[in-house]
Design a protein around this motif. Structure first.
Motif, PDB file in Angstrom:
ATOM      1  N   MET A 135       0.852  -1.179   0.000  1.00 20.88           N
ATOM      2  CA  MET A 135       0.000   0.000   0.000  1.00 20.88           C
ATOM      3  C   MET A 135       0.889   1.231   0.000  1.00 20.88           C
ATOM      4  N   LYS A 136       0.359   2.301  -0.476  1.00 17.63           N
ATOM      5  CA  LYS A 136       1.083   3.570  -0.473  1.00 17.63           C
ATOM      6  C   LYS A 136       0.418   4.475   0.556  1.00 17.63           C
ATOM      7  N   TYR A 137       1.253   5.114   1.392  1.00 19.75           N
ATOM      8  CA  TYR A 137       0.723   6.013   2.412  1.00 19.75           C
ATOM      9  C   TYR A 137       1.715   7.146   2.643  1.00 19.75           C
ATOM     10  N   ARG A 138       1.243   8.371   2.513  1.00 23.28           N
ATOM     11  CA  ARG A 138       2.047   9.583   2.723  1.00 23.28           C
ATOM     12  C   ARG A 138       3.338   9.572   1.905  1.00 23.28           C
ATOM     13  N   GLY A 139       3.271   8.981   0.713  1.00 19.44           N
ATOM     14  CA  GLY A 139       4.431   8.936  -0.166  1.00 19.44           C
ATOM     15  C   GLY A 139       5.368   7.775   0.089  1.00 19.44           C
ATOM     16  N   PHE A 140       5.085   6.964   1.095  1.00 21.19           N
ATOM     17  CA  PHE A 140       5.901   5.798   1.404  1.00 21.19           C
ATOM     18  C   PHE A 140       5.204   4.550   0.892  1.00 21.19           C
ATOM     19  N   PHE A 141       5.982   3.514   0.600  1.00 20.13           N
ATOM     20  CA  PHE A 141       5.422   2.232   0.206  1.00 20.13           C
ATOM     21  C   PHE A 141       5.476   1.325   1.426  1.00 20.13           C
ATOM     22  N   VAL A 142       4.347   0.764   1.798  1.00 20.25           N
ATOM     23  CA  VAL A 142       4.234  -0.036   3.011  1.00 20.25           C
ATOM     24  C   VAL A 142       3.872  -1.472   2.633  1.00 20.25           C
ATOM     25  N   LYS A 143       4.677  -2.402   3.109  1.00 23.28           N
ATOM     26  CA  LYS A 143       4.464  -3.823   2.834  1.00 23.28           C
ATOM     27  C   LYS A 143       4.095  -4.500   4.154  1.00 23.28           C
ATOM     28  N   ILE A 144       2.944  -5.151   4.172  1.00 24.10           N
ATOM     29  CA  ILE A 144       2.457  -5.822   5.381  1.00 24.10           C
ATOM     30  C   ILE A 144       2.425  -7.320   5.114  1.00 24.10           C
ATOM     31  N   THR A 145       3.079  -8.074   6.000  1.00 23.34           N
ATOM     32  CA  THR A 145       3.176  -9.519   5.855  1.00 23.34           C
ATOM     33  C   THR A 145       2.709 -10.194   7.143  1.00 23.34           C
ATOM     34  N   THR A 146       1.959 -11.279   7.017  1.00 25.74           N
ATOM     35  CA  THR A 146       1.563 -12.013   8.221  1.00 25.74           C
ATOM     36  C   THR A 146       2.808 -12.606   8.875  1.00 25.74           C
ATOM     37  N   ASP A 147       2.766 -12.697  10.198  1.00 24.62           N
ATOM     38  CA  ASP A 147       3.892 -13.228  10.956  1.00 24.62           C
ATOM     39  C   ASP A 147       3.332 -13.955  12.177  1.00 24.62           C
ATOM     40  N   ASN A 148       3.542 -15.253  12.220  1.00 22.95           N
ATOM     41  CA  ASN A 148       3.023 -16.055  13.329  1.00 22.95           C
ATOM     42  C   ASN A 148       4.103 -16.391  14.347  1.00 22.95           C
ATOM     43  N   ASN A 149       5.214 -15.665  14.307  1.00 21.58           N
ATOM     44  CA  ASN A 149       6.320 -15.944  15.206  1.00 21.58           C
ATOM     45  C   ASN A 149       6.843 -14.663  15.863  1.00 21.58           C
ATOM     46  N   LEU A 150       5.918 -13.812  16.280  1.00 16.09           N
ATOM     47  CA  LEU A 150       6.303 -12.595  16.997  1.00 16.09           C
ATOM     48  C   LEU A 150       6.416 -12.921  18.478  1.00 16.09           C
ATOM     49  N   HIS A 151       7.330 -12.267  19.154  1.00 15.18           N
ATOM     50  CA  HIS A 151       7.521 -12.513  20.586  1.00 15.18           C
ATOM     51  C   HIS A 151       7.257 -11.236  21.377  1.00 15.18           C
ATOM     52  N   ARG A 152       6.467 -11.385  22.422  1.00 16.74           N
ATOM     53  CA  ARG A 152       6.141 -10.282  23.328  1.00 16.74           C
ATOM     54  C   ARG A 152       6.203 -10.804  24.759  1.00 16.74           C
ATOM     55  N   LYS A 153       6.342  -9.889  25.700  1.00 20.31           N
ATOM     56  CA  LYS A 153       6.305 -10.273  27.117  1.00 20.31           C
ATOM     57  C   LYS A 153       4.899 -10.048  27.641  1.00 20.31           C
ATOM     58  N   ASN A 154       4.348 -11.079  28.301  1.00 20.46           N
ATOM     59  CA  ASN A 154       3.005 -10.958  28.866  1.00 20.46           C
ATOM     60  C   ASN A 154       3.062 -10.284  30.237  1.00 20.46           C
ATOM     61  N   ILE A 172       5.602  -5.138   9.391  1.00 18.82           N
ATOM     62  CA  ILE A 172       5.350  -3.987   8.525  1.00 18.82           C
ATOM     63  C   ILE A 172       6.697  -3.415   8.100  1.00 18.82           C
ATOM     64  N   GLU A 173       6.904  -3.311   6.785  1.00 17.90           N
ATOM     65  CA  GLU A 173       8.120  -2.729   6.237  1.00 17.90           C
ATOM     66  C   GLU A 173       7.757  -1.434   5.528  1.00 17.90           C
ATOM     67  N   VAL A 174       8.568  -0.403   5.733  1.00 15.20           N
ATOM     68  CA  VAL A 174       8.330   0.904   5.118  1.00 15.20           C
ATOM     69  C   VAL A 174       9.508   1.207   4.196  1.00 15.20           C
ATOM     70  N   PHE A 175       9.191   1.511   2.933  1.00  9.43           N
ATOM     71  CA  PHE A 175      10.201   1.815   1.928  1.00  9.43           C
ATOM     72  C   PHE A 175       9.980   3.231   1.409  1.00  9.43           C
ATOM     73  N   SER A 176      11.042   3.797   0.828  1.00 13.63           N
ATOM     74  CA  SER A 176      10.936   5.153   0.291  1.00 13.63           C
ATOM     75  C   SER A 176      10.036   5.201  -0.944  1.00 13.63           C
ATOM     76  N   ASP A 177       9.969   4.084  -1.697  1.00 15.36           N
ATOM     77  CA  ASP A 177       9.095   4.033  -2.867  1.00 15.36           C
ATOM     78  C   ASP A 177       8.817   2.573  -3.235  1.00 15.36           C
ATOM     79  N   GLU A 178       8.077   2.372  -4.309  1.00 17.64           N
ATOM     80  CA  GLU A 178       7.655   1.026  -4.684  1.00 17.64           C
ATOM     81  C   GLU A 178       8.783   0.129  -5.166  1.00 17.64           C
ATOM     82  N   SER A 179       9.944   0.704  -5.490  1.00 16.16           N
ATOM     83  CA  SER A 179      11.078  -0.118  -5.925  1.00 16.16           C
ATOM     84  C   SER A 179      11.652  -0.947  -4.771  1.00 16.16           C
ATOM     85  N   GLU A 180      11.340  -0.554  -3.534  1.00 20.91           N
ATOM     86  CA  GLU A 180      11.804  -1.227  -2.316  1.00 20.91           C
ATOM     87  C   GLU A 180      13.328  -1.243  -2.193  1.00 20.91           C
ATOM     88  N   LYS A 181      13.999  -0.268  -2.813  1.00 19.90           N
ATOM     89  CA  LYS A 181      15.460  -0.202  -2.733  1.00 19.90           C
ATOM     90  C   LYS A 181      15.928   0.373  -1.407  1.00 19.90           C
TER      91      LYS A 181
END
Length: 91
Positions: A1-20, A33-42
């Motif tokens: 998705m594109k938001y505020r001029g940034f390219f945002v890639k969202i991927t499911t992740d079933n192995n996140l760790h948090r403290k309860n 969630i990965e944020v890139f400067s543009d759609e080229s993902e460079k």
């Protein structure tokens, strides 16, 4: 998705760790969630995650999109500074 001029890639992740509440590390479902400067993902600007029952109330694409937008809003000036610095250094 594109938001505020940034390219945002969202991927499911079933192995996140948090403290309860008890201080124990638990494995969670969520998204990376990965944020890139543009759609080229460079130029990757940021990577963060959102876990269900921590940053997210439920496992939902709509909810993670809103979380990502809110996070980007709070970091937008820093992201722009990073892009400017990268541009200066790559000349």
């Amino acid at each position: 998705m594109k938001y505020r001029g940034f390219f945002v890639k969202i991927t499911t992740d079933n192995n996140l760790h948090r403290k309860n509440k008890n201080g124990e590390t638990v494995k969670c479902k969520g998204f990376t969630i990965e944020v890139f400067s543009d759609e080229s993902e460079k130029l990757e600007i940021d990577v963060f995650s959102a876990a269900v029952d921590f940053e997210l109330l439920k496992y939902s694409l709509e909810e993670v999109i809103q979380f990502a937008k809110d996070y980007i809003d709070s970091e937008e000036k820093e992201y722009q500074r990073m892009i400017d610095e990268f541009s200066r250094n790559s000349k």
